[in-house]
Design a protein around this motif. Sequence first.
Motif, PDB file in Angstrom:
ATOM      1  N   THR A   1     -26.213  96.665 -12.465  1.00 40.40           N
ATOM      2  CA  THR A   1     -27.331  96.744 -11.522  1.00 40.40           C
ATOM      3  C   THR A   1     -28.377  95.704 -11.897  1.00 40.40           C
ATOM      4  O   THR A   1     -28.930  95.728 -13.006  1.00 40.40           O
ATOM      5  CB  THR A   1     -27.969  98.154 -11.538  1.00 40.40           C
ATOM      6  OG1 THR A   1     -26.974  99.128 -11.185  1.00 40.40           O
ATOM      7  CG2 THR A   1     -29.125  98.241 -10.547  1.00 40.40           C
ATOM      8  N   TYR A   2     -28.619  94.797 -10.959  1.00 42.01           N
ATOM      9  CA  TYR A   2     -29.556  93.700 -11.199  1.00 42.01           C
ATOM     10  C   TYR A   2     -29.841  93.022  -9.865  1.00 42.01           C
ATOM     11  O   TYR A   2     -29.382  93.470  -8.816  1.00 42.01           O
ATOM     12  CB  TYR A   2     -28.949  92.698 -12.192  1.00 42.01           C
ATOM     13  CG  TYR A   2     -29.947  91.764 -12.843  1.00 42.01           C
ATOM     14  CD1 TYR A   2     -30.876  92.241 -13.761  1.00 42.01           C
ATOM     15  CD2 TYR A   2     -29.960  90.412 -12.548  1.00 42.01           C
ATOM     16  CE1 TYR A   2     -31.781  91.395 -14.376  1.00 42.01           C
ATOM     17  CE2 TYR A   2     -30.855  89.550 -13.158  1.00 42.01           C
ATOM     18  CZ  TYR A   2     -31.782  90.047 -14.068  1.00 42.01           C
ATOM     19  OH  TYR A   2     -32.683  89.207 -14.667  1.00 42.01           O
ATOM     20  N   PHE A   3     -30.593  91.947  -9.907  1.00 41.39           N
ATOM     21  CA  PHE A   3     -30.822  91.146  -8.710  1.00 41.39           C
ATOM     22  C   PHE A   3     -29.559  90.339  -8.395  1.00 41.39           C
ATOM     23  O   PHE A   3     -28.713  90.140  -9.257  1.00 41.39           O
ATOM     24  CB  PHE A   3     -31.995  90.184  -8.927  1.00 41.39           C
ATOM     25  CG  PHE A   3     -33.206  90.853  -9.509  1.00 41.39           C
ATOM     26  CD1 PHE A   3     -34.008  91.670  -8.731  1.00 41.39           C
ATOM     27  CD2 PHE A   3     -33.533  90.689 -10.844  1.00 41.39           C
ATOM     28  CE1 PHE A   3     -35.110  92.306  -9.268  1.00 41.39           C
ATOM     29  CE2 PHE A   3     -34.636  91.320 -11.396  1.00 41.39           C
ATOM     30  CZ  PHE A   3     -35.425  92.142 -10.606  1.00 41.39           C
TER      31      PHE A   3
ATOM     32  N   ALA B   1     -13.648  88.289 -21.021  1.00 38.00           N
ATOM     33  CA  ALA B   1     -12.783  89.326 -21.594  1.00 38.00           C
ATOM     34  C   ALA B   1     -11.725  89.808 -20.603  1.00 38.00           C
ATOM     35  O   ALA B   1     -10.888  90.641 -20.940  1.00 38.00           O
ATOM     36  CB  ALA B   1     -13.627  90.510 -22.072  1.00 38.00           C
ATOM     37  N   GLY B   2     -11.798  89.300 -19.366  1.00 36.70           N
ATOM     38  CA  GLY B   2     -10.826  89.697 -18.343  1.00 36.70           C
ATOM     39  C   GLY B   2     -11.120  91.042 -17.722  1.00 36.70           C
ATOM     40  O   GLY B   2     -10.207  91.705 -17.203  1.00 36.70           O
ATOM     41  N   VAL B   3     -12.387  91.453 -17.745  1.00 35.71           N
ATOM     42  CA  VAL B   3     -12.776  92.771 -17.241  1.00 35.71           C
ATOM     43  C   VAL B   3     -13.414  92.636 -15.862  1.00 35.71           C
ATOM     44  O   VAL B   3     -14.400  91.914 -15.690  1.00 35.71           O
ATOM     45  CB  VAL B   3     -13.780  93.453 -18.206  1.00 35.71           C
ATOM     46  CG1 VAL B   3     -14.183  94.827 -17.672  1.00 35.71           C
ATOM     47  CG2 VAL B   3     -13.186  93.562 -19.596  1.00 35.71           C
ATOM     48  N   GLU B   4     -12.861  93.318 -14.887  1.00 31.89           N
ATOM     49  CA  GLU B   4     -13.465  93.340 -13.552  1.00 31.89           C
ATOM     50  C   GLU B   4     -14.637  94.314 -13.547  1.00 31.89           C
ATOM     51  O   GLU B   4     -14.629  95.323 -14.265  1.00 31.89           O
ATOM     52  CB  GLU B   4     -12.435  93.746 -12.499  1.00 31.89           C
ATOM     53  CG  GLU B   4     -11.326  92.727 -12.309  1.00 31.89           C
ATOM     54  CD  GLU B   4     -10.399  93.098 -11.166  1.00 31.89           C
ATOM     55  OE1 GLU B   4     -10.572  94.195 -10.580  1.00 31.89           O
ATOM     56  OE2 GLU B   4      -9.493  92.298 -10.862  1.00 31.89           O
ATOM     57  N   PHE B   5     -15.642  94.028 -12.718  1.00 27.52           N
ATOM     58  CA  PHE B   5     -16.813  94.898 -12.656  1.00 27.52           C
ATOM     59  C   PHE B   5     -17.349  94.963 -11.232  1.00 27.52           C
ATOM     60  O   PHE B   5     -17.012  94.136 -10.387  1.00 27.52           O
ATOM     61  CB  PHE B   5     -17.901  94.405 -13.619  1.00 27.52           C
ATOM     62  CG  PHE B   5     -18.263  92.944 -13.482  1.00 27.52           C
ATOM     63  CD1 PHE B   5     -19.223  92.527 -12.572  1.00 27.52           C
ATOM     64  CD2 PHE B   5     -17.626  91.980 -14.272  1.00 27.52           C
ATOM     65  CE1 PHE B   5     -19.547  91.180 -12.445  1.00 27.52           C
ATOM     66  CE2 PHE B   5     -17.952  90.631 -14.155  1.00 27.52           C
ATOM     67  CZ  PHE B   5     -18.923  90.230 -13.236  1.00 27.52           C
ATOM     68  N   GLU B   6     -18.157  95.979 -11.002  1.00 26.62           N
ATOM     69  CA  GLU B   6     -18.825  96.151  -9.710  1.00 26.62           C
ATOM     70  C   GLU B   6     -20.307  95.838  -9.884  1.00 26.62           C
ATOM     71  O   GLU B   6     -20.846  95.949 -10.993  1.00 26.62           O
ATOM     72  CB  GLU B   6     -18.672  97.598  -9.222  1.00 26.62           C
ATOM     73  CG  GLU B   6     -17.227  98.019  -9.010  1.00 26.62           C
ATOM     74  CD  GLU B   6     -17.104  99.501  -8.679  1.00 26.62           C
ATOM     75  OE1 GLU B   6     -18.106 100.242  -8.845  1.00 26.62           O
ATOM     76  OE2 GLU B   6     -16.004  99.906  -8.258  1.00 26.62           O
ATOM     77  N   GLU B   7     -20.957  95.455  -8.790  1.00 30.16           N
ATOM     78  CA  GLU B   7     -22.377  95.130  -8.864  1.00 30.16           C
ATOM     79  C   GLU B   7     -23.184  95.834  -7.784  1.00 30.16           C
ATOM     80  O   GLU B   7     -22.729  95.986  -6.646  1.00 30.16           O
ATOM     81  CB  GLU B   7     -22.587  93.620  -8.736  1.00 30.16           C
ATOM     82  CG  GLU B   7     -21.949  92.829  -9.865  1.00 30.16           C
ATOM     83  CD  GLU B   7     -22.509  91.425  -9.973  1.00 30.16           C
ATOM     84  OE1 GLU B   7     -23.670  91.284 -10.420  1.00 30.16           O
ATOM     85  OE2 GLU B   7     -21.798  90.480  -9.600  1.00 30.16           O
TER      86      GLU B   7
END
Length: 222
Positions: free
Chosen positions: A8-10, A26-32
């Motif tokens: 969570t950010y701009f 690191a090959g890690v998918e993420f949501e924003e």
Amino acid sequence: MSGKPRLTYFNGRGRMEPVRWLLAAAGVEFEEIFLETKEQYEKLIKDGVLMFQQVPLVEMDGMKMVQTRAILSYIAGKYNLYGKDLKERALIDMYVEGITDLMQMILMFPFSPPEAKEKNLDSIKERATNRYFPVFEKVLKQHGQDFLVGNKFSWADVQLIEAILAVEEKIPAVLSGFPQLQAFKIRMSNMPTIKKFLQPGSPRKPPPDERYIETVLKIFKK
């Protein structure tokens, strides 16, 4: 919520960009989740989600983490990017702290008043070429290895390639006197996870524009 980390950010670089870089490396998918209004930010504070009333916020492994350094340390440790022992970790910490000092100047640059921009750009160039980049040029030359610490890919390498590219956006010829860093940049940019992050359409954010600056100022305006 999926099993992916949630950031969570701009919708811009700021203090979250090194987190995006490290997860991507690191090959890690993420949501924003992007903060667009002051109300969103105030709700996070009211809900007690932000320990020090600050973003970035990263939710992963059942934790709600704040403070950029703590978030990055956790990710580096979790994904084996933090050295093999305390001595290597100390070296990584020193390198990362130095790069962070340089990145702080770049972070604040878009918020400079117009009349200060040229002076601030000169300061970034001076610090990069005389204080920070010479350190890493020397390290790479002395040990003759591909990576900064222990001949193994680490958080320090990720932080350095991010900084190199960020400075080059503003000062394209900044690496002209640093052959080791030129080679390092090519090596890092061709690592599969980083190469993917550098492609169009990745979660990597573009340089800050007027909309990003306006959003940040609007949310933090008293």
